[in-house]
Design a protein around this motif. Structure first.
Motif, PDB file in Angstrom:
ATOM      1  N   MET A  93       0.807  -1.212   0.000  1.00 36.00           N
ATOM      2  CA  MET A  93       0.000   0.000   0.000  1.00 36.00           C
ATOM      3  C   MET A  93       0.841   1.262   0.000  1.00 36.00           C
ATOM      4  SD  MET A  93      -2.963  -0.748  -0.554  1.00 36.00           S
ATOM      5  CE  MET A  93      -3.313  -2.385  -1.138  1.00 36.00           C
ATOM      6  N   GLY A  94       2.077   1.158   0.501  1.00 37.72           N
ATOM      7  CA  GLY A  94       2.977   2.302   0.428  1.00 37.72           C
ATOM      8  C   GLY A  94       3.247   2.663  -1.026  1.00 37.72           C
ATOM      9  N   PHE A  95       3.514   1.639  -1.816  1.00 40.24           N
ATOM     10  CA  PHE A  95       3.741   1.831  -3.248  1.00 40.24           C
ATOM     11  C   PHE A  95       2.500   2.439  -3.884  1.00 40.24           C
ATOM     12  CE2 PHE A  95       2.920   0.000  -7.457  1.00 40.24           C
ATOM     13  CZ  PHE A  95       4.009   0.480  -8.158  1.00 40.24           C
ATOM     14  N   ALA A  96       1.329   1.906  -3.517  1.00 42.42           N
ATOM     15  CA  ALA A  96       0.081   2.385  -4.107  1.00 42.42           C
ATOM     16  C   ALA A  96      -0.111   3.871  -3.807  1.00 42.42           C
ATOM     17  CB  ALA A  96      -1.090   1.575  -3.569  1.00 42.42           C
ATOM     18  N   ARG A  97       0.127   4.250  -2.552  1.00 44.43           N
ATOM     19  CA  ARG A  97      -0.040   5.661  -2.169  1.00 44.43           C
ATOM     20  C   ARG A  97       0.887   6.549  -2.974  1.00 44.43           C
ATOM     21  NH1 ARG A  97      -0.537   4.125   3.422  1.00 44.43           N
ATOM     22  NH2 ARG A  97      -2.668   4.517   4.132  1.00 44.43           N
ATOM     23  N   GLU A  98       2.109   6.035  -3.222  1.00 43.14           N
ATOM     24  CA  GLU A  98       3.114   6.876  -3.861  1.00 43.14           C
ATOM     25  C   GLU A  98       2.827   7.091  -5.342  1.00 43.14           C
ATOM     26  OE1 GLU A  98       7.073   5.596  -3.021  1.00 43.14           O
ATOM     27  OE2 GLU A  98       7.975   7.055  -4.394  1.00 43.14           O
ATOM     28  N   VAL A  99       2.448   6.023  -6.067  1.00 48.76           N
ATOM     29  CA  VAL A  99       2.372   6.182  -7.524  1.00 48.76           C
ATOM     30  C   VAL A  99       0.990   5.983  -8.136  1.00 48.76           C
ATOM     31  CG1 VAL A  99       4.785   5.556  -7.868  1.00 48.76           C
ATOM     32  CG2 VAL A  99       3.012   3.782  -7.987  1.00 48.76           C
ATOM     33  N   ALA A 100       0.036   5.419  -7.373  1.00 48.86           N
ATOM     34  CA  ALA A 100      -1.233   5.095  -8.029  1.00 48.86           C
ATOM     35  C   ALA A 100      -2.008   6.355  -8.384  1.00 48.86           C
ATOM     36  CB  ALA A 100      -2.078   4.204  -7.122  1.00 48.86           C
ATOM     37  N   ASP A 101      -2.567   6.375  -9.599  1.00 49.14           N
ATOM     38  CA  ASP A 101      -3.501   7.430  -9.946  1.00 49.14           C
ATOM     39  C   ASP A 101      -4.887   7.028  -9.486  1.00 49.14           C
ATOM     40  OD1 ASP A 101      -1.691   9.146 -11.371  1.00 49.14           O
ATOM     41  OD2 ASP A 101      -1.650   7.584 -12.906  1.00 49.14           O
ATOM     42  N   ARG A 102      -5.104   5.696  -9.486  1.00 50.25           N
ATOM     43  CA  ARG A 102      -6.421   5.210  -9.122  1.00 50.25           C
ATOM     44  C   ARG A 102      -6.268   3.863  -8.431  1.00 50.25           C
ATOM     45  NH1 ARG A 102     -10.803   4.121 -13.406  1.00 50.25           N
ATOM     46  NH2 ARG A 102      -8.959   4.266 -14.701  1.00 50.25           N
ATOM     47  N   MET A 103      -7.114   3.631  -7.428  1.00 47.23           N
ATOM     48  CA  MET A 103      -7.153   2.347  -6.740  1.00 47.23           C
ATOM     49  C   MET A 103      -8.417   1.613  -7.182  1.00 47.23           C
ATOM     50  SD  MET A 103      -4.533   2.257  -4.719  1.00 47.23           S
ATOM     51  CE  MET A 103      -4.998   0.754  -3.852  1.00 47.23           C
ATOM     52  N   VAL A 104      -8.278   0.317  -7.390  1.00 50.03           N
ATOM     53  CA  VAL A 104      -9.449  -0.491  -7.710  1.00 50.03           C
ATOM     54  C   VAL A 104      -9.489  -1.634  -6.706  1.00 50.03           C
ATOM     55  CG1 VAL A 104     -10.463  -2.071  -9.384  1.00 50.03           C
ATOM     56  CG2 VAL A 104      -9.438   0.080 -10.160  1.00 50.03           C
ATOM     57  N   PHE A 105     -10.628  -1.788  -6.046  1.00 48.94           N
ATOM     58  CA  PHE A 105     -10.760  -2.879  -5.083  1.00 48.94           C
ATOM     59  C   PHE A 105     -11.710  -3.918  -5.643  1.00 48.94           C
ATOM     60  CE2 PHE A 105     -13.199  -4.701  -1.445  1.00 48.94           C
ATOM     61  CZ  PHE A 105     -12.181  -5.493  -0.947  1.00 48.94           C
ATOM     62  N   MET A 106     -11.225  -5.167  -5.719  1.00 55.22           N
ATOM     63  CA  MET A 106     -12.067  -6.250  -6.243  1.00 55.22           C
ATOM     64  C   MET A 106     -12.376  -7.256  -5.152  1.00 55.22           C
ATOM     65  SD  MET A 106     -10.587  -7.156 -10.017  1.00 55.22           S
ATOM     66  CE  MET A 106     -11.967  -8.210 -10.434  1.00 55.22           C
ATOM     67  N   ALA A 107     -13.594  -7.795  -5.199  1.00 58.29           N
ATOM     68  CA  ALA A 107     -13.963  -8.894  -4.309  1.00 58.29           C
ATOM     69  C   ALA A 107     -15.049  -9.689  -5.001  1.00 58.29           C
ATOM     70  CB  ALA A 107     -14.466  -8.369  -2.965  1.00 58.29           C
ATOM     71  N   ASP A 108     -15.001 -10.989  -4.848  1.00 56.20           N
ATOM     72  CA  ASP A 108     -16.016 -11.869  -5.423  1.00 56.20           C
ATOM     73  C   ASP A 108     -16.279 -11.583  -6.902  1.00 56.20           C
ATOM     74  OD1 ASP A 108     -16.278 -12.996  -2.929  1.00 56.20           O
ATOM     75  OD2 ASP A 108     -17.803 -11.524  -2.331  1.00 56.20           O
ATOM     76  N   ALA A 109     -15.201 -11.499  -7.677  1.00 53.68           N
ATOM     77  CA  ALA A 109     -15.290 -11.390  -9.126  1.00 53.68           C
ATOM     78  C   ALA A 109     -15.826 -10.056  -9.621  1.00 53.68           C
ATOM     79  CB  ALA A 109     -16.124 -12.541  -9.706  1.00 53.68           C
ATOM     80  N   GLU A 110     -15.963  -9.077  -8.711  1.00 50.10           N
ATOM     81  CA  GLU A 110     -16.495  -7.786  -9.141  1.00 50.10           C
ATOM     82  C   GLU A 110     -15.575  -6.659  -8.696  1.00 50.10           C
ATOM     83  OE1 GLU A 110     -21.217  -7.912  -8.898  1.00 50.10           O
ATOM     84  OE2 GLU A 110     -20.239  -8.340  -6.997  1.00 50.10           O
ATOM     85  N   ILE A 111     -15.681  -5.526  -9.391  1.00 44.38           N
ATOM     86  CA  ILE A 111     -15.028  -4.320  -8.894  1.00 44.38           C
ATOM     87  C   ILE A 111     -15.975  -3.691  -7.879  1.00 44.38           C
ATOM     88  CG2 ILE A 111     -14.253  -1.982  -9.465  1.00 44.38           C
ATOM     89  CD1 ILE A 111     -13.175  -3.044 -12.052  1.00 44.38           C
ATOM     90  N   VAL A 112     -15.527  -3.645  -6.632  1.00 45.65           N
ATOM     91  CA  VAL A 112     -16.398  -3.163  -5.563  1.00 45.65           C
ATOM     92  C   VAL A 112     -16.317  -1.656  -5.450  1.00 45.65           C
ATOM     93  CG1 VAL A 112     -16.797  -3.222  -3.071  1.00 45.65           C
ATOM     94  CG2 VAL A 112     -16.203  -5.327  -4.305  1.00 45.65           C
ATOM     95  N   GLU A 113     -15.100  -1.155  -5.563  1.00 46.08           N
ATOM     96  CA  GLU A 113     -14.929   0.279  -5.369  1.00 46.08           C
ATOM     97  C   GLU A 113     -13.698   0.743  -6.127  1.00 46.08           C
ATOM     98  OE1 GLU A 113     -15.319   1.394  -1.344  1.00 46.08           O
ATOM     99  OE2 GLU A 113     -14.846   3.504  -1.674  1.00 46.08           O
ATOM    100  N   ALA A 114     -13.766   1.953  -6.658  1.00 44.40           N
ATOM    101  CA  ALA A 114     -12.613   2.514  -7.353  1.00 44.40           C
ATOM    102  C   ALA A 114     -12.532   3.992  -7.049  1.00 44.40           C
ATOM    103  CB  ALA A 114     -12.742   2.305  -8.863  1.00 44.40           C
ATOM    104  N   GLY A 115     -11.324   4.520  -7.020  1.00 44.82           N
ATOM    105  CA  GLY A 115     -11.201   5.945  -6.752  1.00 44.82           C
ATOM    106  C   GLY A 115      -9.752   6.346  -6.554  1.00 44.82           C
ATOM    107  N   THR A 116      -9.536   7.624  -6.286  1.00 48.29           N
ATOM    108  CA  THR A 116      -8.171   8.098  -6.063  1.00 48.29           C
ATOM    109  C   THR A 116      -7.644   7.499  -4.762  1.00 48.29           C
ATOM    110  OG1 THR A 116      -8.965   9.985  -4.810  1.00 48.29           O
ATOM    111  CG2 THR A 116      -8.673  10.298  -7.185  1.00 48.29           C
ATOM    112  N   PRO A 117      -6.322   7.401  -4.610  1.00 47.68           N
ATOM    113  CA  PRO A 117      -5.769   6.817  -3.383  1.00 47.68           C
ATOM    114  C   PRO A 117      -6.235   7.550  -2.132  1.00 47.68           C
ATOM    115  CG  PRO A 117      -4.054   7.061  -5.041  1.00 47.68           C
ATOM    116  CD  PRO A 117      -5.282   7.706  -5.601  1.00 47.68           C
TER     117      PRO A 117
END
Lengths: 258, 422
Positions: free
Chosen positions: A214-238
């Motif tokens: 998550m440190g890496f994600a905070r540093e470089v991600a433009d967008r986070m995507v959270f998946m669970a049970d074969a679906e995209i549950v939530e997406a957004g900026t870090p």
């Protein structure tokens, strides 16, 4: 879940011009549904980090993008080319999409430099010398040019993964996919691989990264995507994702890994 | 310094980094610990030492004193070529010289290339000076035995000449630059074809007149050279996604593996005629027997190679695909090199088997090495004197030299390719 939360997945970031479009994609392994109507649009030069519990379909999603898995429903368009059964399309997309695996998958019977020059020579038909020069260039970029003549088995895990990144980069891809690139590494080697990936992200490469760093994600991600049970549950900026997750499942997941 | 300050001790040398303790035990202690530790072990040692000594004595006495090697010496040409026309024997000698030169050149050039690779920092060094000797030991033994059996000075000189040619061309191969290697490979292949043509073409001797060791070696070499690629294709076919290809390969492999080699040989020689269109001349017996050996071996090679293919992790293929390599290139550059490397021991085992199984062609009337061993004891001078022991021992030695040499080469190849290391 509400449309509002996942709609963030379909608005391309980066330059705003979409380079990967995943539309209503579903995928089954026999009776098990690995992807359920997944929508994701990635913009040029955007870095998307995908996270989620194991078995949530993260790997399947990015493996569909370069056709290591075939999606059963929906459409996937990469750099203007639609993935179909046409072998030429698949070849064309694979030339533009580099991939780094959890278990490195370097070719053990070839030296580091041969691993890197193989595809440029065989697929891009580059001359040996040109391919070798490019190979040394990408090896220098991941900071291990001195390992060029060794075999993968003689390198540490971190070095092997950096060779794998260099091998993908030598094809001069437009997009890089990372499938848990640091999960198989000893803790002290994770940083050297993440450093190489950060450098890559800052150079403007379009990237989809599956990781729980998550440190890496905070540093470089433009967008986070959270998946669970074969679906995209939530997406957004870090910032949004880490500070104000809206979905209960996201909150639970973050509570467990942070 | 120490002279003026005698009370100061010499500074200790920097401590050597500690290695694993070296256990040195004397011969006496080793014997006591390993052979005479208990009264029962002592008893076993004594009994087996006595048995071993007795067997060695009997064998040595037979080989060096009692045996009548005359039957081998007088028939050495028969053992080598049997009914090959004597007037055409020069062709075999020419072929031998050509092959010796090619082998020497190939080994020498391979050595140069290996050194170049090691200098580049890649490749696995095959360590040990004794290795060179151990590598050629079975061949040296063969040359020595043939020299002892040679009946004329000319023959002895020719055998020596072949050996010297091989050594000379090895030196030549060593002196070539590393990048000449691919031309050397072509030269060696050309030499093998040339050696074959010298014997059979240009008014030469047809297959059916070949016999003895010549026939044995020809069947083995041709059998290996053709059954190997055929077996690889069958193995790949068995994994094919095309149901028809897959089915054909499975049926072929399982049918052949379900039938004894002798049956296949009989069928190849006697039943082949039924499958040929009426009026065509059937191919020679040697050709038909060779086809039988190839069909048989290919099925086994296919299963060995399939085992190797399965040992390559899926990730390797996925990585190749992700890089955009075509299925053909993935197979040729990624899958096969790793699969074959993993099964070198089993493959060479199969080839050693084939080398020895060529002796079965005597059942279809061919006189290869083993058949000669039987036939020469029927000669008027040697009949009914129990000389089969001598001829069998000689033939067994020749088979051993060939098989052991292949086995050593396989171990070397494994070390060279770093099997089990990377």
């Amino acid at each position: 879940m509400s449309e509002v939360l996942t709609s963030a997945a379909t608005v391309p970031g980066g330059t705003g011009e979409p380079i990967i479009e995943v539309m209503d994609v579903s995928k089954w392994f026999d009776d098990f549904q690995a992807l359920k109507d997944v929508n994701l649009t990635v913009g040029r030069q955007e870095v998307v980090v995908v996270c989620g519990p194991s078995g949530s379909g993260k790997s399947t999603l990015i493996r569909c993008i370069n056709r290591l898995e075939k999606h059963d429903k929906g459409r996937i368009v990469v750099d203007g080319i639609e993935l179909s059964d046409d072998i030429r399309n698949i070849g064309e997309i694979r030339r533009e999409v580099g991939m780094v695996f959890q278990s490195f998958n370097l070719f053990p019977h070839l030296t580091v430099l041969e691993n890197i020059t193989l595809a440029p020579r065989q697929v891009r038909r580059k001359a040996k010398k040109e391919a070798q020069e490019k190979g040394m260039e990408v090896l220098t970029r991941v900071q291990i040019p001195e390992q060029a003549t060794k075999y993968p088995g003689q390198l540490s895990g971190g070095q092997q993964q950096r060779v794998a990144i260099a091998r993908a980069l030598a094809m001069e891809p437009k997009i890089m996919l990372f499938d848990e690139p640091t999960s198989a590494l000893d803790p002290e080697m994770i940083k050297e691989v993440l450093d190489a990936m950060v450098e890559l992200a800052q150079s403007g490469m379009t990237m989809i990264v599956i990781t729980h760093e998550m440190g890496f994600a905070r540093e470089v991600a433009d967008r986070m995507v959270f998946m669970a049970d074969a679906e995209i549950v939530e997406a957004g900026t870090p910032e949004h994702f880490f500070q104000n997750p809206r979905e209960e499942r996201t909150k639970q997941f973050l509570a467990q890994i942070l | 310094m120490t002279a003026t300050r005698p009370y100061v001790e010499e500074p200790l040398p920097p401590a050597e980094p500690e290695g694993p303790p070296i256990l040195k035990i004397g011969l006496r202690r080793w014997l006591k610990e390993n052979l005479f530790s208990t009264w029962f072990n002592t008893l076993l040692t004594v009994v087996f030492a006595a048995l071993l000594a007795y067997a060695t004595y009997k064998l040595a006495r037979f080989v060096f004193v009692d045996a009548r090697w005359e039957v081998v010496q007088r028939n050495i040409t028969n053992f080598m070529v049997f009914h090959f026309p004597r007037a055409e024997l020069w062709r075999v000698w020419v072929a031998l010289f050509v092959l010796a030169a090619a082998a020497g050149l190939g080994v020498g050039a391979a050595g140069t290339r290996r050194e170049a690779e090691t200098a580049e920092g890649r490749g696995t060094r095959v360590a040990g000076r004794g290795l060179v000797f151990r590598r050629v030991a079975p061949l040296i033994a063969l040359v020595v035995v043939l020299l002892l059996a040679a009946r004329s000075l000319t023959a002895a000189l020719l055998v020596l000449g072949v050996a010297v040619t091989a050594i000379g061309f090895r030196l030549l191969g060593r002196s070539l630059p590393a990048r000449a290697f691919r031309f050397v490979v072509l030269a060696v292949l050309a030499a093998i074809v040339a050696a074959f043509l010298v014997i059979i073409a240009f008014g030469g001797v047809p297959w059916d007149d070949w016999g003895g060791l010549l026939l044995t070696v020809f069947l083995a070499v041709a059998g290996i050279a053709i059954s190997f690629p055929l077996g690889v294709l069958l193995a790949l076919g068995r994994r094919s996604k095309l149901p028809a290809v897959k089915l054909v390969c499975i049926v072929y492999i399982e049918l052949i593996r379900g039938v004894p080699l002798i049956t296949i040989l009989f069928m190849a020689v006697f039943a082949l005629g039924f499958f040929l269109p009426a009026g065509t001349d059937p191919p020679s017996t040697v050709a038909r027997a060779l086809v039988g050996l190839i069909l048989f071996t290919a099925a086994y090679v296919a299963e060995i190679v399939r085992g190797g293919l399965q040992s390559v992790p899926t990730g390797q293929i996925e990585a190749a695909q992700a890089l955009g390599l075509s299925p053909t290139k993935t197979t040729r550059l990624i899958l096969l090199p790793q699969a074959l490397r993993a099964v070198i021991p089993a493959l060479v085992g199969q080839f050693i088997s084939l080398f020895k199984d060529t002796s079965l062609v005597f059942v279809v009337g061919l006189t290869e090495l083993l058949a000669v061993a039987e036939i020469v004891t029927q000669q008027p001078d040697f009949r009914a004197q129990g000389l089969i022991v001598e001829t069998l021992l000689f033939v067994a030695f020749v088979y051993w030299a060939g098989s052991y040499w292949m086995s050593r080469e396989s171990q070397r190849l494994e070390q060279r390719l770093g099997v089990g290391i990377r």
